[in-house]
Scaffold this motif. Structure first.
Motif, short mmCIF file in Angstrom:
data_model
loop_
_atom_site.label_atom_id
_atom_site.label_comp_id
_atom_site.label_asym_id
_atom_site.label_seq_id
_atom_site.Cartn_x
_atom_site.Cartn_y
_atom_site.Cartn_z
N VAL A 258 69.03 12.40 63.56
CA VAL A 258 69.46 14.12 63.83
C VAL A 258 69.55 14.21 64.89
CG1 VAL A 258 68.73 16.06 63.45
CG2 VAL A 258 68.00 14.20 61.78
N LYS A 259 71.37 14.60 64.95
CA LYS A 259 71.58 14.32 66.04
C LYS A 259 72.21 16.04 67.20
CE LYS A 259 75.60 11.43 68.10
NZ LYS A 259 76.96 13.04 68.22
N ASP A 260 72.38 16.23 68.14
CA ASP A 260 72.73 17.74 68.68
C ASP A 260 72.45 18.69 67.52
OD1 ASP A 260 73.57 16.44 71.22
OD2 ASP A 260 75.68 15.46 69.69
N THR A 261 71.63 18.47 67.31
CA THR A 261 71.34 19.92 66.11
C THR A 261 70.42 21.27 66.56
OG1 THR A 261 72.18 18.57 64.38
CG2 THR A 261 70.70 20.40 63.76
N ILE A 262 70.34 22.67 66.40
CA ILE A 262 70.20 23.51 67.10
C ILE A 262 69.28 23.49 65.86
CG2 ILE A 262 70.35 25.75 67.86
CD1 ILE A 262 73.00 24.36 69.41
N GLY A 263 67.80 24.22 65.97
CA GLY A 263 67.19 25.19 65.65
C GLY A 263 66.77 26.31 66.02
N TYR A 264 67.13 27.81 65.82
CA TYR A 264 66.62 28.84 66.64
C TYR A 264 66.23 29.69 65.56
CZ TYR A 264 67.30 32.78 69.27
OH TYR A 264 67.80 34.27 69.16
N ASP A 265 65.00 30.14 66.35
CA ASP A 265 64.01 31.59 65.64
C ASP A 265 64.28 31.61 64.52
OD1 ASP A 265 63.79 34.20 65.35
OD2 ASP A 265 65.75 35.54 65.78
N THR A 266 63.70 30.34 63.98
CA THR A 266 62.80 30.01 62.17
C THR A 266 61.22 30.36 62.48
OG1 THR A 266 62.75 27.88 63.46
CG2 THR A 266 64.58 28.59 62.21
N LEU A 267 61.44 30.30 61.38
CA LEU A 267 59.78 30.38 60.90
C LEU A 267 58.80 28.97 59.72
CD1 LEU A 267 59.95 33.82 58.23
CD2 LEU A 267 59.97 33.56 60.44
N GLY A 268 58.29 28.41 60.30
CA GLY A 268 57.33 27.00 60.31
C GLY A 268 57.32 26.42 61.21
N HIS A 269 57.24 25.62 61.34
CA HIS A 269 57.88 23.54 62.13
C HIS A 269 59.00 23.76 61.20
CE1 HIS A 269 53.42 22.51 62.48
NE2 HIS A 269 53.62 22.75 60.59
N CYS A 270 59.95 23.37 62.99
CA CYS A 270 61.49 23.49 62.80
C CYS A 270 62.00 21.81 62.25
CB CYS A 270 61.61 23.73 64.22
SG CYS A 270 63.73 24.07 63.91
N PHE A 271 61.95 21.31 63.22
CA PHE A 271 62.00 19.41 62.57
C PHE A 271 61.33 18.68 62.33
CE2 PHE A 271 65.22 21.00 65.88
CZ PHE A 271 66.58 20.33 65.27
N PHE A 272 60.92 18.84 61.29
CA PHE A 272 59.66 18.94 60.10
C PHE A 272 59.79 17.16 58.98
CE2 PHE A 272 57.06 19.64 56.00
CZ PHE A 272 56.07 19.80 56.57
N LEU A 273 58.38 16.69 59.65
CA LEU A 273 58.23 15.20 59.20
C LEU A 273 57.07 15.89 57.76
CD1 LEU A 273 58.46 12.34 61.01
CD2 LEU A 273 60.36 13.18 60.14
N GLU A 274 57.17 15.31 56.50
CA GLU A 274 56.28 16.17 55.60
C GLU A 274 55.09 15.33 55.21
OE1 GLU A 274 56.55 18.74 51.78
OE2 GLU A 274 58.36 18.05 53.17
N ASP A 275 55.44 14.14 54.96
CA ASP A 275 53.96 13.40 54.08
C ASP A 275 52.88 12.65 54.82
OD1 ASP A 275 54.17 14.59 52.20
OD2 ASP A 275 55.06 13.29 50.73
N GLY A 276 53.63 11.95 56.08
CA GLY A 276 53.01 11.07 56.87
C GLY A 276 53.61 9.67 56.78
N LEU A 277 54.23 9.51 55.73
CA LEU A 277 55.27 8.01 56.35
C LEU A 277 56.73 8.20 55.99
CD1 LEU A 277 55.93 6.65 52.44
CD2 LEU A 277 55.61 9.17 53.10
N GLU A 278 57.27 8.56 56.48
CA GLU A 278 58.98 9.02 57.21
C GLU A 278 58.46 8.05 58.60
OE1 GLU A 278 57.63 12.45 54.19
OE2 GLU A 278 56.97 11.49 56.62
N GLN A 279 59.82 7.22 58.87
CA GLN A 279 59.81 6.61 59.44
C GLN A 279 61.29 6.17 60.02
OE1 GLN A 279 56.84 3.27 60.09
NE2 GLN A 279 56.33 3.71 58.55
N ARG A 280 61.56 5.57 61.10
CA ARG A 280 62.76 4.77 61.04
C ARG A 280 63.71 6.68 61.91
NH1 ARG A 280 66.10 2.41 59.09
NH2 ARG A 280 65.54 2.43 56.50
N ASN A 281 63.03 7.46 61.72
CA ASN A 281 64.49 8.66 62.22
C ASN A 281 64.61 8.58 63.14
OD1 ASN A 281 64.45 9.35 58.85
ND2 ASN A 281 62.07 9.75 59.30
N THR A 282 65.41 9.20 64.00
CA THR A 282 66.13 9.05 65.41
C THR A 282 65.79 10.92 65.30
OG1 THR A 282 66.52 7.39 64.98
CG2 THR A 282 67.50 8.54 66.52
N PHE A 283 65.89 11.06 65.99
CA PHE A 283 65.70 12.95 66.41
C PHE A 283 66.87 13.14 68.23
CE2 PHE A 283 62.57 13.23 63.84
CZ PHE A 283 63.57 14.99 63.45
#
Length: 1381
Positions: free
Chosen positions: A601-626
């Motif tokens: 996930v690169k060069d992405t804007i999250g603005y004026d949103t509800l709840g967690h914005c950039f969100f890993l959900e279940d706790g096992l998500e790995q090797r993702n790059t922000f």
């Protein structure tokens, strides 16, 4: 111990180590060097000789999947600005070209020519020769299926009920000048279907919109998707590639409210302003410097007061005047003539009764310097408005207009003034933004405590703008900082919200149905994009998402749902990515990564949103790059407990057990911009610029939750090493900028634990190699964090080995708190550290009122400013909670207490019930002169309570080198702790502390049966000053106490009730041979069983068990040191024990390498009553006197190597800065001996004793001083020409020019000096007689945004400038071999 620097070679790295966890190549070294190199990513504390963990290689497994056009664009990085801003090396890439089997296109480049092909070097999907043109029209009842190999090119807007693309079908948007809008209730891509808008090598250049419509109450749901969605199922392809403008950058010059340094000015009066109303404006800064009203209608003496008022104003000031009601009756002829002479008024001599009149002119200016207007009073109640206005320009080149008006409307007099920017506000940005276009919309982040100070603007045409400038259509309400302030990079993020591909939800005017309308007045049922497992290819770039997301679990703007590995590891030849998205004004998160690994996930804007914005959900998500994402204005939602605010937390109780009432502050209130549920993910160069609670939160699922339940062992996430954390920014968050710690409740609500599933819970981060607690620890590195203007914490971290380095903290309630693994850490030997970092208390970023900023009051320097929490909150830079923690080579500045606030550089957790380790240590720190309170232990009162909890009393740290106290190898403790005190200690009343030398450790005491006793422990030397401890009993079947004690001393222990039957004594932080003599009070009939053993806490194994024997006397016991003996004096009621460490301890371990030594005392007592003992049994046993520890000699030479090595902590670490301070003095300052004239460059001061103007010149490339020159402007006749000649002929190009004055304008007063325009002034300088002048200028072809000028009149405060100037900028045109400063 020694520092090891583990370097990961980044150039061309395709598969970094699992420690890094990246699935894409990393960027090259800072500065964009084309030569392969390395960057030191990990600063590890390791034992000498121990090798760091090996970096492994990932493997490609599984079948290959990819899109025919899913190749990385390299051609769209130039004019479109796709290169990553701020850090000037390219972002992760590496998606190799491949064939295009679906449309039969070869990987040949597109033809050049035409807007659609601008910059394209790859296949353009809409040009495939066998695509069938398609103009389906509008029919909201039609369900369309594209399949059976159909390949269609959409050439006009269309409306459907639904659209399914499947069975090898493909829909491609035509790239034409006419915008295309595709409307549908849902779109589903599956089973070989594909949707294409552009491609990476041929980005879409027209306007394309996918508009999802429908209400939540209309129609059935689609299984696994719901309603109002764009879905990608098994075998589906989604390729969206729009223009990639620069996603976001930083302000490069501060944007003030109203666009002016002192803000815009507007004032309108009616009946209360009779007479002549006058404003004095500084023509160089647009500041209104004086305001007055003169009732020249009724009061005769007001004419004289008006003349005196004008006489005090400096020539060249702007005068704005307006009549209120009437001003003529008592306006004397003398005064009228003066106004005519000074301001060249044509109408003042004949000003009549109630006649509207307005004037704007320059005091002492020429006849063409004034504009005025008047109206005839009609007597009918409405005469119209007389308006006078004139444009001016500041030294910085900002055009502003001063307007005065006067008149009668419907019988009511009106007059007023306006000072505002006149030709639009131009923003100076760090990066080139030629890809931003007129009518695009941007957002500027808050740089204050409230995230609600973020502001949106449209862009205007600006032919005069440079490549890094844009013009905005409005006037900002708040201050947005655009510079490095006090060494911390506080430049506001500026994000582009517009993209040429738009996916949006169509919304209703207000909330309806079951859409949580009790919490939201607006419609929150937006669109959603959902990607499911086994998709063929998904890449999105240059896409805007607006009105997306629903307050429903699983319905998010972009949702990767249980998709597994989406990179090479999952068989995707073109790894999946989201690039350059603008997600804004959405209703449930930004990007949800659920059961997904390896996503970029690169060069992405999250603005004026509800709840967690950039969100890993279940706790096992790995090797993702922000990588280089921006999130701001993250508001509370309702879906998870952690999303909720106080009101929704209390209201939503359907999932709790029974009548349980949630506690909002602990169960909920955790909404975060980045919610990272597994540490093995990478965060690089992101900005969390405002969340209701936390910017970046590393949260730990003890077991995977939701649909991922059972996929890894219990506690694995807590032991998993941290991925890369580098160069991230967090600010304007309420609870914390960065939070490392806590978890979520992983069991359903029950009678035993009635809280809701996924409620915020406790957890500890203890990173170990391979997530195995038996293997070596792997320190988590937080490298390059910038945290400022967070209400509560800049950062909070709890757990095992965590290291913060190269970090900057400013204007936070508390800069940084490091908390250990627990009251007795289970991760034995772990510690936390902060190094090479800068802490600032109250910076020059004073903030702005409004935007939900709650607290506005006087700061330490007396100026009004925004404040964290409230005006009495005790600001702390570094807060010690328990420990062990280390503070190494850090700089502190501007921590100054006031009558309202105890602001300190180092402080302690308030109302602390927990232990504090004497191994907490500080070394090589630098406390600048602006630090008024180095350490503070608290006092009873607001915030501190009674300051009487156990942790409050035993607060302590070790000043290893004397850089805090001036006395090396000393301990700083609370002044009233007599367990630490001895006659050689020095009391420091302002700290409520004392400085002592000695050997200190901890006595850890466990007691049960009963478990609710207060312990009283006293050192024999100070037996009348016992320390009373309440203990900490948190869910364990015993009470625990942890006093810090002075070694080789004797202590007595009493209880406030019947003595406990079971007591365990642990010598904590004892080295081999360290000892204590302990006497515990018991009833005289007590019978003891005493055993010593070694306890391995991780395994629970007990070994080396030895039984104690009774000795006949205390002296005999001391003489038989080789035996395990105790002595009970039944007459006195004291049990005597020698507590001694027999095993070696290593590093920061609490216990020995073999385990924790301990003594277990089991007591049999017949009496149920309490028992009291004499205060000090050791006096009666002839104990030898305690050893005294004299204080070391105080250091007299400043530590040259102390403090952070960086001048500034910034988001571009490769750029070096110099810290500039210029203090000029006026004639009055000299007479009052109140100030000295100087220029300070970093730590080098240049004092100026002679009167005149001083030039100090630096090489803008190296920072070296290359010229110094003094000009006598008091007695020299040709000073002005000499200065002109010096600037024009003696100064080299690419020079930073610093100008300071000391009563330097006597000979040059009122004369214009146009030569200063060569140094960056937008207009000639007119010096004020007896005033002061300071300038930070530049000679060269460019005009850097950091140029500053302050020209003060004699009646104004002396000119003072401070700025951090960057070196080696591209615009300086430095040579490659320029020397470093």
């Amino acid at each position: 111990m020694k520092c090891l620097c583990v370097c990961v070679y980044l150039w061309g790295l395709a598969r970094p180590s699992p420690r890094a966890g990246l699935s894409q190549p990393l960027p090259p070294s800072p500065g964009g060097s084309s030569v392969p190199g390395s960057r030191c990513l990990l600063l590890l504390r390791a034992q000498a000789g121990k090798a760091p963990p090996r970096a492994g290689q990932g493997s490609r497994t599984g079948w290959k999947r990819g899109s025919p056009w899913a190749h990385e664009s390299e051609s769209d990085q130039g004019a479109s600005g796709g290169a990553s801003p701020v850090l000037r090396h390219p972002p992760p890439k590496g998606f190799p070209p491949g064939p295009s089997p679906l449309l039969g296109l070869p990987p040949a480049p597109c033809e050049r020519g035409g807007a659609a092909n601008s910059g394209a070097t790859g296949p353009c999907p809409e040009r495939a020769p066998h695509l069938t043109p398609w103009r389906p029209g509008h029919d909201g009842s039609r369900s369309v299926v594209i399949g059976r190999g159909e390949t269609l090119r959409l050439e006009s807007s269309a409306t459907f009920h639904s659209l399914r693309i499947q069975d090898g079908g493909a829909l491609v948007f035509a790239d034409q000048q006419q915008p295309i809008v595709l409307r549908a209730r849902y779109i589903l891509i599956q089973d070989g279907g594909a949707l294409h808008i552009g491609s990476p090598r041929c980005p879409y250049h027209s306007r394309a919109t996918i508009s999802l419509y429908g209400k939540a109450t209309e129609g059935p749901e689609v299984e696994n998707y719901g309603k109002k969605f764009l879905g990608v199922d098994r075998g589906g392809t989604l390729e969206l590639h729009g223009r990639k403008p620069r996603s976001w950058t930083l302000l490069d010059q501060t944007l003030y409210a109203g666009g002016l340094l002192y803000g815009s000015y507007q004032c309108e009066k009616r009946w209360s302003s009779r007479g002549l109303n006058v404003r004095i404006i500084d023509a160089d800064t647009a500041q209104v410097v004086a305001a007055a009203r003169f009732d020249t209608h009724l009061l005769a003496d007001e004419s004289r007061r008006l003349r005196e008022f004008l006489a005090t104003q400096a020539p060249g000031k702007v005068v704005a005047a307006a009549v209120g009601d009437s001003a003529a009756k008592s306006l004397t002829l003398e005064t009228r003539l003066l106004l005519k002479e000074l301001l060249h008024s044509k109408h003042i001599l004949h000003l009549g009764y109630r006649q509207p009149w307005a004037l704007v002119g320059i005091l002492g200016g020429g006849q063409f310097s004034t504009t005025e207007d008047r109206k005839q009073y009609q007597g009918t109640g409405t005469t119209g408005i007389a308006i006078a206005g004139r444009d001016f320009q500041t030294y910085e080149g900002i055009n502003f207009r001063v307007t005065a008006f006067s008149g009668w409307v419907k019988g009511i007099p009106r007059n007023g003034f306006r000072v505002k920017v006149s030709k639009g506000i131009i923003l100076n940005l760090v990066d080139e933004v030629t890809s931003w276009l007129p009518r695009d919309r941007i957002v500027i982040a808050s740089t204050d405590y409230s995230m609600h100070q973020a502001e949106e603007f449209n862009l205007l045409p600006c032919p005069e703008c440079k490549s890094n400038q844009v013009k905005i259509d409005g006037s900002p309400l708040y201050l947005h900082v655009g510079e490095v302030v006090d060494g911390i990079d506080m430049r506001a993020e500026v994000g582009l919200l517009t993209r040429n591909i738009l996916i949006q939800g169509e919304m209703e005017d207000s909330c309806y149905g079951q859409n949580q309308c009790q919490f939201f007045s607006y419609d929150t049922f937006g669109g959603q994009i959902k990607i499911q497992r086994n998709f063929t290819s998904v890449h999105m770039a240059g896409v805007e998402l607006k009105n997306m997301g629903q307050q429903i679990l699983g319905s998010y703007p972009v949702h990767f749902h249980m998709t597994g590995d989406v990179d090479e590891k999952g068989g995707y030849e073109s790894p999946t990515y989201l690039d350059n998205l603008a997600i804004h004004h959405c209703f449930s998160r930004c990007v949800a990564i659920h059961g997904t690994h390896g996503l970029l996930v690169k060069d992405t804007i999250g603005y004026d949103t509800l709840g967690h914005c950039f969100f890993l959900e279940d706790g096992l998500e790995q090797r993702n790059t922000f990588y280089h994402n921006l999130g701001l204005l993250t508001k509370p939602g309702t879906i998870l407990p952690s999303d909720r605010n106080e009101a929704t937390c209390l209201a939503m109780r359907s999932n709790v057990y029974g009548n349980y009432v949630p506690i909002p502050s602990t169960d909920c209130m955790a909404v975060s911009t980045f919610w990272i549920a597994n540490p093995n993910n990478n965060l690089i160069e992101n900005a969390a610029a405002g969340a209701q609670d936390v910017g970046i939160w590393y949260i730990f699922h003890r077991v995977p939750t939701g649909q991922s339940e059972g996929q890894y062992p219990e506690a694995q996430a807590e032991f998993t090493p941290l991925g890369i954390f580098y160069n991230n920014r967090v600010h304007s968050n309420f609870k914390a900028g960065l939070f490392i710690g806590k978890g979520v409740k992983t069991t359903k609500a029950s009678a035993e634990n009635p809280r809701e599933y996924l409620t915020v819970d406790n957890a500890r981060f203890r990173p170990h190699q391979d997530a195995d607690p038996v293997k070596p620890r792997v320190p988590a590195l937080i490298d390059g964090l910038i945290a400022f203007k967070n209400n509560d914490h800049g950062a909070w971290a709890r757990g095992g080995d965590i290291i913060f380095c190269n970090c900057g903290f400013s204007d936070n309630g508390i800069g940084l708190t490091l908390a250990s693994d627990g009251t007795f850490p289970t991760d034995e030997g772990s510690s936390l550290e902060v190094a090479h970092s800068i802490f600032v208390g109250e910076s020059n970023n004073i903030g702005s009122q409004g935007g939900q900023n709650s607290y506005w009051g006087r700061g330490a320097n007396g100026e009004y400013r925004t404040l964290p929490r409230n005006k009495t909150f005790p600001i702390r830079g570094f807060q010690i909670y328990d420990g062990p923690v280390r503070l190494v080579k850090c700089t502190f500045r501007k921590f100054t207490p006031t009558v309202d606030c105890y602001s300190s550089a180092i402080g302690f957790f308030m109302k602390n019930s927990w232990q504090i380790s004497p191994q907490n240590n500080v070394s090589q720190v630098r406390m600048e002169r602006s630090v008024g309170l180095k350490v503070f232990f608290g006092r009873s009162g607001q915030w501190f309570g009674d300051n009487d909890n156990d942790g409050d009393k035993v607060s302590i740290f070790h000043d290893l080198d004397g850089s805090v106290t001036g006395y090396p190898d000393t301990f700083i403790g609370r002044a009233d702790n007599y367990l630490l005190r001895h006659p050689g200690c020095l009391t420091v009343p302002r700290w409520n502390g004392m400085i002592c030398r000695g050997k200190y450790a901890q006595l850890y005491i466990q007691a049960r049966r009963p478990e609710n006793l207060t312990l009283s422990i006293a050192r024999a030397t100070y037996h009348s000053h016992p320390l009373r401890l309440q203990g900490v009993n948190r869910g364990v079947p015993y009470q625990q106490y942890q006093p810090v004690v002075m070694l080789e001393q004797a202590y007595t222990i009493h209880w406030d009730g019947r003595a406990p039957e079971d007591v365990i004594l642990y010598p904590i932080n004892f080295n081999r041979g360290d000892w204590l003599h302990v006497a515990l009070c018991y009833p005289k009939e007590a019978v003891f069983t005493i055993v010593a053993d070694i306890y391995q806490r991780q395994t629970g194994r007990v070994h080396n068990v030895k039984h104690y024997l009774a000795a006949p006397s205390w002296p005999s016991m001391l003489n038989r040191t080789g035996e395990r003996l105790f002595y009970f004096d039944s007459a006195l009621g004291y049990l005597f024990i020698v507590l001694q460490a027999h095993e070696a301890r290593k590093g920061h371990s609490y216990c020995s390498q073999r385990g924790c030594e301990r003594i277990k005392i089991v007591t049999h007592m017949s009496s149920k009553d309490s028992w009291s003992c004499a205060l000090n049994p050791f006096l009666e046993n002839n104990r030898r006197p305690a050893t005294q520890h004299s204080m070391s000699q105080r250091l007299t030479v400043p530590c040259s190597q102390c403090g952070a090595p960086q001048v500034a902590i910034t988001s571009n670490p490769s750029t070096k800065y110099v810290r500039i301070q210029i203090q000029s003095v006026s004639r009055a300052d000299i007479q009052n001996h109140s100030k000295s004239a100087f220029i300070k460059i970093n730590d080098e001061i240049f004092l100026f004793n002679s009167r005149g103007i001083f030039f100090l010149v630096l090489d803008a490339c190296s920072g070296a001083v290359v010229s110094r020159r003094h000009f006598d402007t008091v007695s020299a006749i040709n000073a002005a020409s000499a200065i002109t000649d010096y600037v024009q002929t003696s100064l080299e190009e690419s020079s930073v020019v610093l100008v300071c004055s000391k009563d330097g304008s006597e000979m040059m007063g009122s004369s214009e000096m146009s030569v200063f325009t060569r140094l960056g002034s937008a207009k000639p300088i007119v010096f004020h007689k007896k005033g002061s002048f300071a300038m930070l200028g530049y000679k060269g072809q460019a005009r850097p945004s950091w140029i500053k000028i302050l020209n003060q009149a004699a009646n104004q405060k002396a000119a003072f400038l401070q700025h951090y100037v960057p070196l080696m900028l591209r615009e300086y045109k430095c040579s490659a071999n320029s020397a470093e400063f």
